[in-house]
Every structure is written in structure tokens, then in C-alpha cells.
Design an enzyme around this catalytic site. Sequence first.
Site, PDB file in Angstrom:
ATOM      1  N   HIS A  27       0.698  -1.254  -0.036  1.00  0.00           N
ATOM      2  CA  HIS A  27       0.015  -0.217  -0.149  1.00  0.00           C
ATOM      3  C   HIS A  27       0.880   1.192   0.189  1.00  0.00           C
ATOM      4  CE1 HIS A  27      -2.293  -3.401   1.765  1.00  0.00           C
ATOM      5  NE2 HIS A  27      -3.425  -2.619   1.482  1.00  0.00           N
ATOM      6  N   HIS A 258      -3.984   3.102  -3.539  1.00  0.00           N
ATOM      7  CA  HIS A 258      -4.176   2.484  -1.976  1.00  0.00           C
ATOM      8  C   HIS A 258      -3.548   1.369  -1.846  1.00  0.00           C
ATOM      9  CE1 HIS A 258      -6.458   0.926   1.293  1.00  0.00           C
ATOM     10  NE2 HIS A 258      -6.458  -0.146   0.709  1.00  0.00           N
ATOM     11  N   GLU A 402     -17.358  -4.254  25.095  1.00  0.00           N
ATOM     12  CA  GLU A 402     -16.742  -5.426  24.888  1.00  0.00           C
ATOM     13  C   GLU A 402     -15.520  -5.618  23.968  1.00  0.00           C
ATOM     14  OE1 GLU A 402     -20.054  -5.324  24.176  1.00  0.00           O
ATOM     15  OE2 GLU A 402     -21.029  -6.233  26.025  1.00  0.00           O
TER      16      GLU A 402
HETATM   17  C1  TPP Z   1     -11.314  -4.733   9.754  1.00  0.00           C
HETATM   18  C2  TPP Z   1     -10.795  -4.465   8.642  1.00  0.00           C
HETATM   19  N1  TPP Z   1     -11.743  -4.450   7.431  1.00  0.00           N
HETATM   20  C3  TPP Z   1     -11.314  -4.086   6.175  1.00  0.00           C
HETATM   21  C4  TPP Z   1     -10.022  -4.134   5.812  1.00  0.00           C
HETATM   22  C5  TPP Z   1      -9.578  -4.056   4.482  1.00  0.00           C
HETATM   23  N2  TPP Z   1      -8.917  -2.657   4.130  1.00  0.00           N
HETATM   24  C6  TPP Z   1      -7.849  -2.431   4.386  1.00  0.00           C
HETATM   25  S1  TPP Z   1      -7.262  -0.869   4.116  1.00  0.00           S
HETATM   26  C7  TPP Z   1      -9.010  -0.441   3.798  1.00  0.00           C
HETATM   27  C8  TPP Z   1      -9.400   1.074   3.650  1.00  0.00           C
HETATM   28  C9  TPP Z   1      -8.950   1.762   4.457  1.00  0.00           C
HETATM   29  O1  TPP Z   1      -9.383   3.002   4.048  1.00  0.00           O
HETATM   30  P1  TPP Z   1      -8.290   4.233   4.714  1.00  0.00           P
HETATM   31  O2  TPP Z   1      -8.070   4.050   6.136  1.00  0.00           O
HETATM   32  O3  TPP Z   1      -8.949   5.662   4.332  1.00  0.00           O
HETATM   33  O4  TPP Z   1      -6.905   3.983   4.099  1.00  0.00           O
HETATM   34  P2  TPP Z   1      -6.321   4.736   2.899  1.00  0.00           P
HETATM   35  O5  TPP Z   1      -7.289   4.162   1.604  1.00  0.00           O
HETATM   36  O6  TPP Z   1      -6.492   6.283   3.056  1.00  0.00           O
HETATM   37  O7  TPP Z   1      -4.807   4.336   2.963  1.00  0.00           O
HETATM   38  C10 TPP Z   1      -9.852  -1.585   4.044  1.00  0.00           C
HETATM   39  C11 TPP Z   1     -11.223  -1.686   3.849  1.00  0.00           C
HETATM   40  C12 TPP Z   1      -8.989  -4.044   7.298  1.00  0.00           C
HETATM   41  N3  TPP Z   1      -7.644  -4.277   6.943  1.00  0.00           N
HETATM   42  N4  TPP Z   1      -9.406  -4.222   8.292  1.00  0.00           N
END
Ligand code: TPP
Length: 662
Positions: A27, A258, A402
Amino acid sequence: MQPTDRRLANAIRALAMDAVEAANSGHPGMPMGIADAATALFTRHLKFDAVDPHWPDRDRFILSAGHGSMLIYALLYLTGYARPTLDDIKRFRQLGSPTAGHPENFELPGVEVTTGPLGQGVAMAVGMAIAERHLNAVYGDDLVDHRTFVIAGDGDLMEGVNHEAVGLAGHLKLGRLIVLWDDNNITIDGSTDLSRNEDVVIRHQAAKWHTTECDGLNADDVDRAVKEALADPRPSLIRCKTIIGYGAPNKQGTAATHGAALGKDEVEAARRELGLDDEEFTVPDDVLTAWRAAGKRGSVDHALWSERLEESGRKDEFLARLNGKVSDAWLRPYLNNLLADLKPVATRKASEMALEAINAALPATIGGSADLTGSNNTKTKGQEPLTADNYGGRYIYYGIREFGMAAAMNGMALHGGVIPYGGTFLVFTDYARPAIRLSALQKARIIYVMTHDSIGLGEDGPTHQPIEHLQSLRAMPQIEVYRPADAVETAECWALALQSEGPSILALTRQNLPSVRTEAVEENLSARGAYRLKPAENNRKVIILATGSEIEVAIGAAAKLEEQGIGTDVVSMPCTERFDAQPAEYREDILPDVSNREILRVSIEAGATYGWERYTGLHSLRIGIDRFGVSAPAKDAFDYFGFTPEKVALRITDFLKKRGIQ
Ligand SMILES: Cc1ncc(C[n+]2csc(CCOP(=O)(O)OP(=O)(O)O)c2C)c(N)n1
Ligand SMILES: [Mg+2]
């Protein structure tokens, strides 16, 4: 000449791009967007000494947005931690490299907690901030005086656990907690407009946080906002406006940056845009020198702290406390008293009785409950609440949170110096489960006090009666599930949980149980995981394996079988994981080879039978509950599901007849 902050930040950007490109996985967007803010934090504010990642009074830094792992790897390398090396970074996400896909606390000392499951980093940071204030109350400013900084993404602040964590931190007035929000308006699916219209800042304000904003791409402005946060007595949210993938001219600001390599052309374009060297994985000498100097910023503070520790007169005690080793000297005298006056008690009550001795003997324990204190029996006499006015207290009212409680306990345990335990109903381990899983993965010593462990809780009915929980928790690696059968076993299990390196779950009854261990023995029998509680009197034809409240049923059934000349062992199995770890001879002695068709093995547990064939063999009898429970008084519920000595004995004799064993 000192390189500019932007050049320092660009070193992070370059390493993030190159590592993701080399791995063709990872990422890049997050580290590239937040690089300037991270530079301001690490070069101007964070108190750390790269040569000693374990310095107890260091500030804690948590990258809650764990997918941006290259950010922390770049920061650790640039500031001069021993690991990761540049070679480690070149092997980003490869087998055996400490630069794992997401930051793992067990891979790199500079990584305080494992992150990746979004939301939990912030929630663990709350626990770290609690532990810091508590130890400050115990040891004073001279020894404990640090902060907890977090970098969190949109996802971290969207997750439900964030609401629990933010509420708890606001309530406890954890002013030393500072969260930098990477507000880039992008998540995987695209713009945050697709899924969010809440005002995140106002939500934090409503929870009594201090909030401020800054240009996250301008280190000076970030510095200004951090100073403001440091000066405010409340926990702080700093909204850092950033652009995901900043520096990649054609992709920045989009979800394309991303979670995928930028691609050769875009990396080249970014190098030109950012004025970087052409060669990958290089950091200009002057930039690296400046970063390394930043990594030494804390060395003077560290040396002064060490002097204060020497002069404090509490050095050995402090270090022992941080080291976390605990004695079980409380156990023997406690058991002697207990055995002198045995009466039927629920194991939740037995847990409270053991805790009276434990909390008196071990100053590191911090108890709590998710609003079930009187049901979980987690609070002992004289245990003062830990509150914003009294951080020295040792009992936390977590509220109905919790998941937040479990995540905070992870942070507390990994901060060090405290041993958290906390309670709720066993059925609600499901609410806490993602954090329990991280306790196990991270080897965080936490004792989960999970009461109301079966249909034996009675009238509250199927929503509250655990069925699949015990087995599903046993399926989780690196965690020990204990289901003690009486007060003696409960104390033994507590002793084992406290000695463990990782987390434990105590599954405890609501209802009273008779004493089955009435004799003093030197050995902690529960340590074997399973042991012969009652040997067969007649020629052994049956081995009953049971846990917790079903031991009583097993003993009653065994008596009926013995009356009929059917020799029956009763094996108490408080912890299957510990039994699995015993030497083969021991396991063979307790449970002779499955192929021995002359002996019937029977499991009895008021929960899912799924998995018990592991101990009974496939062609044996497993007495359990493979449906949801019933709303009824405990006695009626047990009878309804066949957990009485008569019904169990009858099922066993029927089974023996079918098998042709007489
Ligand atoms: C609990 C959980 N759900 C889903 C994911 C998969 N996931 C990883 S990053 C992401 C998006 C996160 O968005 P953001 O925090 O805005 O990160 P950015 O794209 O800005 O780097 C998702 C859905 C995860 N890592 N953890
Ligand atoms: Mg985002």
C-alpha cells in the site's frame, strides 16, 4: 545545510514506492500521503531512542492504519533502529522478512502493536495511554511520563470499535493520547462520500476530545497542531488534510494508490516530481544523516531517565514490574484456606475468591468489566476504580464496550507493567473476538473472565447461552481456554493464566457447583490440561471426559455405571490446549489409543460437540448441545438437554450395548 522536511519526507515516499514495487504488493498511497506529518512527529515530537526500542519511558507510536506498514518500516530504518535494515525493506512482504505485510509486534521491537484490522490500533492506543497514566500514578513523573501517538486512517475512524475507544478515552480524559487522522477522503472503494457523511471531528468533540486541523502535507503546520494538542489536557484528534499517494503525479488523490504498486512509469514520474534519485532504494547521504540524528534526539532524555531510575530507590521493583514475571506464591496458602472450608460455589464466585488473593499479592493486575461487574465477579474488596481523578485505581468500568475493553487490554498488556483482566458473558466473546484474536496473535497476557458459560445461566435463554463459543475459542491458536470444574481448579487455572506469556480465557459458571477437588496436592493438576479425577473402580470400560459444570454430571453418571459393574474413569479437562502439549506417554495414559475398542470414550460438555471427536474418536459418544439453548431455570435446561447423571448413564449403557461392550 540541513535538508528540508520535505526532502526527509520524500525519503519515506521513495522507500514506500520502491518496496511496494519490488514486492508487487502493498500500500504505497498511505505512507506517501502522511509522510510529511510523520516527519514532523518523528523529528520534532516523538520521544524515543532508536538504539533502545525497549526504553520504558519512550513515547508509544501506533500506526493504526497498518496497511501503510511501509511508513513505519521506513521510519524505523531511517531513524536508525537495528531492524529493519535496508535489505529487510527490499524484502518487504517476503517469507521470513520482519517487514511483514502488516506491522507485527513480534517481528520488530519498534512496532509496539500489531495492526491491520482497522480500528484496533486506536483502541489499543487507548489501553497504552491508560497503562501510562496508571504507572505514572504509581511511580511518578520521574519514571513514567510519556505519550501515545497514533496515525489513523479514514477506516480506523469508521470502524465501530473506534466509537467505543473514543468514548472511553474521552471519559478517562487521556490527554496524553494524540491521534493524527490521515484525512485523505479515500478508501478502497473510492471517495469517502460513498459511505460517510458523519462529522468525525464533531463526534470526537461530543466525546470530550480536543480537536484541531492542519495541512498534513506541511510539516510546520503539523508541528503547530501537535503543539496545540500537547498543550490541551484532553485526548486530541488532529485532522491532517492529506492527499493519498502524494507525489505520484497521475495517480495521487485516487484509490488507485491505496493498495497496489504504482507501476514502473508512475514511479519514474513520481521520482521526477519529488526530485528523487533515479536509483531505487537509495536515500541521499544528507537526508539519511538528518534522519539518523532525529533517531538520537531522545538519547539525552534517555540518559537522564536512567539516572533518575538509579536514584529512585525503586529500580529493581520498577524493572521487575516491567519485566512482567509474576509469582504464584499466593496459590498454596489460598488453596489451604479454601480446602479447610469447602462449600458449593459458582466458579465465577470462586474466581472472585482467588482474585482477592491475587490482587493482594500482585500489584500489576488491573481488573474491569464491560458493565457486568456484579455478574462477572471481577472486582475485589478495596479495589479502587481507575478514573480520570484517580489513575492509580485498579478497576476499570469499561461500560458496555466489550470490543473496546478487549482492545484496550491488548494495549495495556503490550505497554507493559500491568496485567489486565476483564469480564463479560462468555457469549459476548463474539463482541470482543477481533481483539481476542489480536491478543493471541500478539501474545498479550490478558485474562478474559468470561462468566455465564453455558445453558446453566438459565432464564436469560438462547441469546445469552453460549453453544459454539468454547470450541470456537479453542480453535484459535495461541490462546488457552480454561473451564474449571470447582473452586480449586478455578484457582489453579488463574495461576496458570497469570504465568502464561499470552492470553487466557476463563469460562466460568453462573450456578453453584460442588467441590470435586477436596484433597490438598502439591501439583497444579490443571497444568496438565486434563487429569484423572476419579479412576475406575471396576474393570475400566468407559472414560468420561468432561469440563466445568459437567464434571458433576460425569461423576454422578460414573457412580451409576460403577453400580452396574462398568468401570468408569472421569477425566477433568479444564484446558484442552495444555493437554495437547503434554508428552505422549501422559496423553496415552489418560486417553489410551483410540483404536482400543474395548474402552468407550465419552465427552460431556454443555456446548457444541463439534471437535470433541478429537479426544473421543469418531465412533464414540459425544454428549453436548448442537442447537441453540432454551429459556428456563438452569436445572430444567440441564434436564431438558440430558445433562443429568441418570440420562447420561443411560445413554452410555445404550451405546455400550450397541457397540457390543458389556
Ligand atoms: C477490519 C478491517 N476491515 C477491512 C480491512 C481491509 N482494508 C484495508 S485498508 C481499507 C481501507 C481503509 O481506508 P483508509 O483508512 O482511508 O486508508 P487509505 O485508503 O486512506 O490508505 C480496508 C477496507 C481491514 N484491513 N480491516
Ligand atoms: Mg483514507
